[in-house]
Write a protein that holds these residues in place. Structure first.
Motif, PDB file in Angstrom:
ATOM      1  N   LEU A  70     -20.744   4.302 -57.031  1.00 52.27           N
ATOM      2  CA  LEU A  70     -21.650   3.549 -57.135  1.00 52.27           C
ATOM      3  C   LEU A  70     -20.965   2.046 -57.555  1.00 52.27           C
ATOM      4  N   VAL A  71     -20.296   2.293 -58.598  1.00 51.08           N
ATOM      5  CA  VAL A  71     -19.570   1.086 -59.082  1.00 51.08           C
ATOM      6  C   VAL A  71     -18.415   0.592 -58.258  1.00 51.08           C
ATOM      7  N   HIS A  72     -17.578   1.329 -57.897  1.00 52.31           N
ATOM      8  CA  HIS A  72     -16.662   1.152 -57.022  1.00 52.31           C
ATOM      9  C   HIS A  72     -17.002   0.549 -55.760  1.00 52.31           C
ATOM     10  N   THR A  73     -17.835   0.987 -55.071  1.00 50.28           N
ATOM     11  CA  THR A  73     -18.215   0.636 -53.870  1.00 50.28           C
ATOM     12  C   THR A  73     -19.091  -0.954 -53.908  1.00 50.28           C
ATOM     13  N   PHE A  74     -19.999  -1.201 -55.014  1.00 54.61           N
ATOM     14  CA  PHE A  74     -20.311  -2.276 -55.462  1.00 54.61           C
ATOM     15  C   PHE A  74     -19.372  -3.414 -55.748  1.00 54.61           C
ATOM     16  N   TYR A  75     -18.531  -3.049 -56.399  1.00 54.56           N
ATOM     17  CA  TYR A  75     -17.278  -4.170 -56.690  1.00 54.56           C
ATOM     18  C   TYR A  75     -16.470  -4.694 -55.487  1.00 54.56           C
ATOM     19  N   LYS A  76     -16.372  -3.564 -54.770  1.00 49.12           N
ATOM     20  CA  LYS A  76     -15.716  -3.996 -53.534  1.00 49.12           C
ATOM     21  C   LYS A  76     -16.378  -5.075 -52.746  1.00 49.12           C
ATOM     22  N   LYS A  77     -17.751  -4.911 -52.528  1.00 47.00           N
ATOM     23  CA  LYS A  77     -18.457  -5.969 -51.909  1.00 47.00           C
ATOM     24  C   LYS A  77     -18.473  -7.325 -52.966  1.00 47.00           C
ATOM     25  N   VAL A  78     -18.648  -7.318 -54.174  1.00 40.33           N
ATOM     26  CA  VAL A  78     -18.469  -8.410 -54.919  1.00 40.33           C
ATOM     27  C   VAL A  78     -17.295  -9.276 -55.074  1.00 40.33           C
ATOM     28  N   ARG A  79     -16.147  -8.452 -54.960  1.00 43.68           N
ATOM     29  CA  ARG A  79     -14.910  -8.974 -54.889  1.00 43.68           C
ATOM     30  C   ARG A  79     -14.754  -9.891 -53.484  1.00 43.68           C
ATOM     31  N   ALA A  80     -15.421  -9.297 -52.446  1.00 46.91           N
ATOM     32  CA  ALA A  80     -15.135  -9.945 -51.053  1.00 46.91           C
ATOM     33  C   ALA A  80     -16.389 -10.990 -51.048  1.00 46.91           C
ATOM     34  N   ASN A  81     -17.276 -11.325 -51.973  1.00 43.48           N
ATOM     35  CA  ASN A  81     -18.315 -12.087 -51.642  1.00 43.48           C
ATOM     36  C   ASN A  81     -17.986 -13.509 -51.770  1.00 43.48           C
ATOM     37  N   LYS A  82     -18.211 -14.319 -50.991  1.00 40.21           N
ATOM     38  CA  LYS A  82     -17.883 -15.740 -51.174  1.00 40.21           C
ATOM     39  C   LYS A  82     -18.425 -16.745 -52.275  1.00 40.21           C
ATOM     40  N   ASP A  83     -19.865 -16.091 -52.393  1.00 46.93           N
ATOM     41  CA  ASP A  83     -20.561 -16.880 -53.583  1.00 46.93           C
ATOM     42  C   ASP A  83     -20.317 -16.613 -54.879  1.00 46.93           C
ATOM     43  N   ILE A  84     -19.828 -15.092 -55.218  1.00 47.15           N
ATOM     44  CA  ILE A  84     -19.485 -14.842 -56.571  1.00 47.15           C
ATOM     45  C   ILE A  84     -18.195 -13.885 -56.862  1.00 47.15           C
ATOM     46  N   GLY A  85     -17.484 -13.923 -55.694  1.00 46.07           N
ATOM     47  CA  GLY A  85     -16.331 -12.759 -55.723  1.00 46.07           C
ATOM     48  C   GLY A  85     -15.123 -13.642 -56.749  1.00 46.07           C
ATOM     49  N   PHE A  86     -15.180 -14.867 -56.658  1.00 44.82           N
ATOM     50  CA  PHE A  86     -13.983 -15.612 -57.365  1.00 44.82           C
ATOM     51  C   PHE A  86     -14.188 -15.558 -58.743  1.00 44.82           C
ATOM     52  N   PHE A  87     -15.528 -15.293 -59.265  1.00 50.39           N
ATOM     53  CA  PHE A  87     -15.525 -15.112 -60.902  1.00 50.39           C
ATOM     54  C   PHE A  87     -14.986 -14.059 -61.327  1.00 50.39           C
ATOM     55  N   PHE A  88     -15.156 -13.138 -60.621  1.00 48.48           N
ATOM     56  CA  PHE A  88     -14.637 -11.669 -61.113  1.00 48.48           C
ATOM     57  C   PHE A  88     -12.926 -11.598 -60.607  1.00 48.48           C
ATOM     58  N   ASN A  89     -12.624 -12.089 -59.529  1.00 45.09           N
ATOM     59  CA  ASN A  89     -11.242 -11.834 -58.891  1.00 45.09           C
ATOM     60  C   ASN A  89     -10.107 -12.892 -59.873  1.00 45.09           C
ATOM     61  N   GLU A  90     -10.753 -14.106 -60.278  1.00 51.60           N
ATOM     62  CA  GLU A  90     -10.061 -14.970 -61.008  1.00 51.60           C
ATOM     63  C   GLU A  90     -10.069 -14.530 -62.491  1.00 51.60           C
ATOM     64  N   THR A  91     -10.763 -13.776 -62.955  1.00 57.68           N
ATOM     65  CA  THR A  91     -11.179 -13.335 -64.551  1.00 57.68           C
ATOM     66  C   THR A  91     -10.466 -11.988 -64.820  1.00 57.68           C
ATOM     67  N   ILE A  92     -10.757 -11.069 -63.871  1.00 59.77           N
ATOM     68  CA  ILE A  92     -10.376  -9.539 -64.121  1.00 59.77           C
ATOM     69  C   ILE A  92      -8.953  -9.471 -63.672  1.00 59.77           C
ATOM     70  N   ASN A  93      -8.281  -9.138 -64.650  1.00 57.41           N
ATOM     71  CA  ASN A  93      -6.880  -8.780 -64.424  1.00 57.41           C
ATOM     72  C   ASN A  93      -6.501  -7.145 -63.979  1.00 57.41           C
ATOM     73  N   ASP A  94      -7.038  -6.411 -64.652  1.00 57.41           N
ATOM     74  CA  ASP A  94      -6.879  -5.101 -64.570  1.00 57.41           C
ATOM     75  C   ASP A  94      -8.152  -4.194 -64.087  1.00 57.41           C
ATOM     76  N   TRP A  95      -8.203  -4.262 -62.661  1.00 57.57           N
ATOM     77  CA  TRP A  95      -9.491  -3.819 -62.085  1.00 57.57           C
ATOM     78  C   TRP A  95      -9.491  -1.998 -62.257  1.00 57.57           C
ATOM     79  N   ASP A  96      -8.445  -1.378 -62.363  1.00 61.07           N
ATOM     80  CA  ASP A  96      -8.946  -0.001 -62.516  1.00 61.07           C
ATOM     81  C   ASP A  96      -9.334   0.087 -63.953  1.00 61.07           C
ATOM     82  N   GLU A  97      -8.899  -0.717 -65.098  1.00 58.44           N
ATOM     83  CA  GLU A  97      -9.543  -0.484 -66.342  1.00 58.44           C
ATOM     84  C   GLU A  97     -11.033  -1.297 -66.311  1.00 58.44           C
TER      85      GLU A  97
END
Length: 128
Positions: free
Chosen positions: A14-41
């Motif tokens: 669930l978490v992995h599938t969801f965050y794949k969508k979040v990271r690709a989303n034009k409205d909120i993806g940047f908040f995550f992609n520009e903040t999180i350095n270690d996605w596995d962690e």
């Protein structure tokens, strides 16, 4: 018929599938992609968070409210309720694609409450 969330493996899916969508989303993806350095962690920590909440176990350690306030500060207090709505819609969509049952419903309700609580914490922490 889909199955309900049953174990950590399901939560991780669930978490992995969801965050794949979040990271690709034009409205909120940047908040995550520009903040999180270690996605596995980060994904492991989020799996701990949701496993703790869904199965009432003590695996998660952290201060997610503080983390959201820091991200809002980084983005000059531009996080809005709209962004939490996008996040919540993606969460519901992912849950409905993968699972059904009481724990899936608990995950929806918990996410709804989290979104509200995190936004209120962010809003309350902003400079007056």
């Amino acid at each position: 018929m889909k199955k309900d969330i049953a174990d950590r493996e399901d939560v991780s899916l669930l978490v992995h599938t969801f965050y794949k969508k979040v990271r690709a989303n034009k409205d909120i993806g940047f908040f995550f992609n520009e903040t999180i350095n270690d996605w596995d962690e980060h994904l492991a920590k989020l799996t701990d968070f949701w496993e703790s909440n869904l199965f009432l176990v003590q695996k998660f350690k952290g201060r997610p409210g503080r983390a959201h306030i820091e991200v809002d500060y980084k983005y000059e207090h531009k996080i809005e309720a709209y962004h939490f709505g996008v996040w919540l819609n993606l969460w519901f969509e992912t849950l409905e694609e993968l699972f059904e049952g009481p724990l899936a419903e608990r995950a929806k309700n918990h996410a709804r409450n989290l979104g509200h609580n995190f936004f209120m914490k962010i809003f309350s922490a902003r400079p007056k």
